[in-house]
Design a protein around this motif. Structure first.
Motif, PDB file in Angstrom:
ATOM      1  N   LYS A 183     -12.571 -41.418 -35.348  1.00 55.94           N
ATOM      2  CA  LYS A 183     -13.296 -41.019 -36.560  1.00 55.94           C
ATOM      3  C   LYS A 183     -14.763 -40.735 -36.251  1.00 55.94           C
ATOM      4  O   LYS A 183     -15.330 -39.739 -36.723  1.00 55.94           O
ATOM      5  CB  LYS A 183     -13.179 -42.120 -37.614  1.00 55.94           C
TER       6      LYS A 183
ATOM      7  N   VAL B 240     -12.701 -30.624 -33.903  1.00 57.82           N
ATOM      8  CA  VAL B 240     -13.116 -30.239 -35.261  1.00 57.82           C
ATOM      9  C   VAL B 240     -14.186 -29.148 -35.262  1.00 57.82           C
ATOM     10  O   VAL B 240     -14.610 -28.692 -36.328  1.00 57.82           O
ATOM     11  CB  VAL B 240     -13.627 -31.459 -36.065  1.00 57.82           C
TER      12      VAL B 240
ATOM     13  N   GLY C 280     -14.166 -34.911 -31.253  1.00 57.83           N
ATOM     14  CA  GLY C 280     -15.287 -34.134 -31.769  1.00 57.83           C
ATOM     15  C   GLY C 280     -15.114 -32.660 -31.488  1.00 57.83           C
ATOM     16  O   GLY C 280     -15.391 -31.807 -32.343  1.00 57.83           O
TER      17      GLY C 280
ATOM     18  N   GLN D 254     -18.405 -32.737 -36.711  1.00 57.75           N
ATOM     19  CA  GLN D 254     -18.781 -32.198 -38.021  1.00 57.75           C
ATOM     20  C   GLN D 254     -20.286 -31.963 -38.120  1.00 57.75           C
ATOM     21  O   GLN D 254     -20.743 -30.986 -38.716  1.00 57.75           O
ATOM     22  CB  GLN D 254     -18.291 -33.127 -39.123  1.00 57.75           C
ATOM     23  N   GLU D 255     -21.056 -32.887 -37.545  1.00 59.10           N
ATOM     24  CA  GLU D 255     -22.515 -32.724 -37.553  1.00 59.10           C
ATOM     25  C   GLU D 255     -22.932 -31.546 -36.688  1.00 59.10           C
ATOM     26  O   GLU D 255     -23.853 -30.795 -37.038  1.00 59.10           O
ATOM     27  CB  GLU D 255     -23.187 -34.010 -37.054  1.00 59.10           C
TER      28      GLU D 255
ATOM     29  N   GLN E 124     -15.179 -37.503 -34.424  1.00 60.33           N
ATOM     30  CA  GLN E 124     -14.957 -36.396 -35.357  1.00 60.33           C
ATOM     31  C   GLN E 124     -16.207 -36.130 -36.197  1.00 60.33           C
ATOM     32  O   GLN E 124     -16.569 -34.977 -36.451  1.00 60.33           O
ATOM     33  CB  GLN E 124     -13.773 -36.713 -36.267  1.00 60.33           C
ATOM     34  N   ILE E 125     -16.857 -37.202 -36.617  1.00 65.24           N
ATOM     35  CA  ILE E 125     -18.090 -37.055 -37.406  1.00 65.24           C
ATOM     36  C   ILE E 125     -19.167 -36.348 -36.583  1.00 65.24           C
ATOM     37  O   ILE E 125     -19.917 -35.520 -37.106  1.00 65.24           O
ATOM     38  CB  ILE E 125     -18.586 -38.434 -37.898  1.00 65.24           C
TER      39      ILE E 125
ATOM     40  N   ASN F 117     -21.177 -28.916 -36.274  1.00 63.01           N
ATOM     41  CA  ASN F 117     -20.874 -27.729 -37.093  1.00 63.01           C
ATOM     42  C   ASN F 117     -22.040 -27.368 -38.013  1.00 63.01           C
ATOM     43  O   ASN F 117     -22.359 -26.187 -38.197  1.00 63.01           O
ATOM     44  CB  ASN F 117     -19.619 -27.978 -37.947  1.00 63.01           C
ATOM     45  N   LYS F 118     -22.675 -28.378 -38.595  1.00 65.07           N
ATOM     46  CA  LYS F 118     -23.796 -28.128 -39.504  1.00 65.07           C
ATOM     47  C   LYS F 118     -24.985 -27.520 -38.770  1.00 65.07           C
ATOM     48  O   LYS F 118     -25.663 -26.632 -39.269  1.00 65.07           O
ATOM     49  CB  LYS F 118     -24.234 -29.437 -40.175  1.00 65.07           C
TER      50      LYS F 118
ATOM     51  N   GLN G  58     -15.883 -25.719 -35.404  1.00 69.14           N
ATOM     52  CA  GLN G  58     -15.453 -24.475 -36.053  1.00 69.14           C
ATOM     53  C   GLN G  58     -15.683 -23.263 -35.160  1.00 69.14           C
ATOM     54  O   GLN G  58     -14.936 -22.292 -35.209  1.00 69.14           O
ATOM     55  CB  GLN G  58     -16.215 -24.314 -37.378  1.00 69.14           C
TER      56      GLN G  58
END
Length: 482
Positions: free
Chosen positions: A396, A426, A423, A403-404, A399-400, A406-407, A428
């Motif tokens: 988890k 996920v 990581g 996601q960060e 993965q976060i 990605n931002k 993109q």
């Protein structure tokens, strides 16, 4: 320094130990690593027993190096009684002492030494999931500016563990005015044990994050451990917690002294601090009691760490002039948000952010967010490696991180390690993203070659991962000179 750090009676009482033979007890150095024992000092050697090593096997080596005191586990002594009694007979000037547990003995001896020499010292402790070493360095710099270099005792490097802190306090001379010691943990009650050694009067907790959550299971359990650093704060002492930390009040529940909150959202009328400017790679600018301060450490989270130091320093009566001088003297600790311009192998000058001494989710997100805030730079190139000791939270957490990423959408991202695969999965935009299952020279060579192909002037290269991922080994392949 006295002839011996502790007399034989003091040592035997602290350790509840039994002596083999009748040798006197004289020592002015303490070591747990036989390689650090020197014949130039009278050394007490404390052999530790771990999962993979038993320090007792190095006792013959330290006897050759003229160690003067040897601590033994009773179980080891009973197992090889004849061997140890022969050693004691052949070394009549060496004091052999048997104890139930050598680690506990080390801590108890350190506690006795602190009680003996540090009674009149101001005692400060610093812990937290991230930022504790940098905060300690800032506090040390401020105190040196006010009390003088020779009057400050402190943790060297990150000697903050169940063994590191006891070894550190044995370096106290006893005539210092203040001691500042860092407390880390890797297991339940480690901070409880070393807090008992130091018994701080003033304590800072930088934050309650997710470091070691794989060992302790939850942030609440982490908070329960971290707040043990406040256990001995007296009624005339103080505990300092970040105002935005959801576990701040929890950590202060049993504190006998003042409970002081620090942070960017604390009113200037209370803190005496006014924020002026985030200068990105060049730190931050703020005023203390109207006096302008330039902190060179990058990242607004280091400004928050500075606020902890300012709050503690003010409580100790240190004036703004000394706080300013100390904070402006601080530079990045090796491997922790070190920011510098480097010449790459392709002869382009880039900005390197080396933050690979340690990594957890909190520190990973902070440094990625910091990179996202930078202005007037070239490309953003991230090299991110596994975060260790996250246990069931690992997938988890990684993965976060993805996601960060990605931002922020860096121009290139290189991910290393089996855990960081979560990581990578996920992400993109995988056109300029690369994942490597294993660390190592071949992986680092491929990454360095790729970066040197794409990097240009003023690009920012971030190295972030747990220390065991060895990202520092990428540097000789990446830059002409560090």
């Amino acid at each position: 320094m006295s002839v011996t750090l502790l007399t034989k009676d003091e040592l035997l009482s602290a350790l509840n130990g039994e002596q083999i033979g009748h040798a006197d007890c004289i020592f002015n150095d303490v070591q747990t690593d036989s390689r650090n024992v020197s014949s130039e000092k009278k050394c007490m050697f404390v052999p530790l027993v771990g999962e993979f090593q038993n320090g007792h096997k190095y006792i013959p080596d330290v006897l050759v190096k003229k160690a003067s005191v040897i601590i033994l586990n009773k179980s080891e002594y009973k197992k090889d009684k004849d061997v140890y009694e022969k050693m004691a007979g052949e070394n009549p000037d060496v004091c052999f002492i048997c104890v139930e547990n050598t680690l506990t003995a080390l801590q108890n001896a350190a506690e006795a030494y602190v009680n003996k020499v540090a009674k009149s010292m101001i005692r400060v402790s610093i812990t937290g999931s991230s930022g504790k070493t940098t905060t300690k360095e800032m506090m040390v710099a401020v105190c040196k500016a006010y009390f003088g270099d020779e009057n400050v005792a402190y943790t060297k490097g990150n000697f903050n563990s169940e063994t590191g802190l006891p070894l550190s306090v044995f370096k106290i001379r006893g005539d210092e005015k203040i001691g500042i010691f860092e407390m880390g943990m890797n297991r339940v009650n480690e901070i409880g044990e070393i807090s008992k050694v130091w018994k701080s009067q003033y304590g800072i907790i930088t934050n309650i994050g997710t470091a070691h959550i794989g060992i302790l299971g939850s942030r609440e359990n982490i908070a329960k451990e971290k707040r043990k650093s406040f256990d001995y704060i007296p009624s005339n002492g103080a505990a300092f917690v970040c105002s935005s930390d959801s576990y701040g009040d929890f950590c202060c529940e049993n504190v006998k002294g003042k409970k002081i909150k620090y942070g960017p959202d604390v009113d200037e009328k209370i803190s005496g601090v006014k924020f002026l400017e985030d200068k990105g790679l060049f730190g931050s600018c703020f005023c203390i009691d109207g006096l302008k301060v330039q902190l060179s450490l990058s990242g607004l989270y280091n400004y928050t760490n500075a606020l902890a130091v300012i709050a503690c320093a003010k409580e100790l009566g240190i004036p703004a002039e000394a706080i300013k001088k100390g904070l402006e003297n601080v530079t990045a600790v090796s491997g922790r948000m070190e920011t510098k311009q480097v010449l790459l192998k392709n002869n382009k000058k880039a900005i390197l952010i080396k933050d690979c001494y340690n990594a957890n989710l909190d520190s990973m997100l902070k440094v990625i967010e910091f990179c996202n805030s930078l202005k007037e730079i070239g490309k953003k190139i991230f090299v991110l490696a596994d975060m260790k000791e996250l246990g069931s939270e690992s997938e988890k957490s990684h993965q976060i991180v993805g996601q960060e990423v990605n931002k922020v959408n860096p121009d290139y991202v290189f991910m290393i390690g089996q855990e960081m695969k979560a990581g990578f999965d996920v992400l993109q935009n995988k056109d300029k993203a690369f994942w490597y299952e294993e660390k190592g020279k071949d992986t680092f060579r491929k990454i360095a070659e790729k970066i040197n192909c794409v990097a240009d002037e003023n690009d920012v290269i971030l190295l972030k991962g747990s220390h065991s991922m060895e990202l520092e080994n990428l540097l000789p392949l990446l830059v002409n000179e560090e």
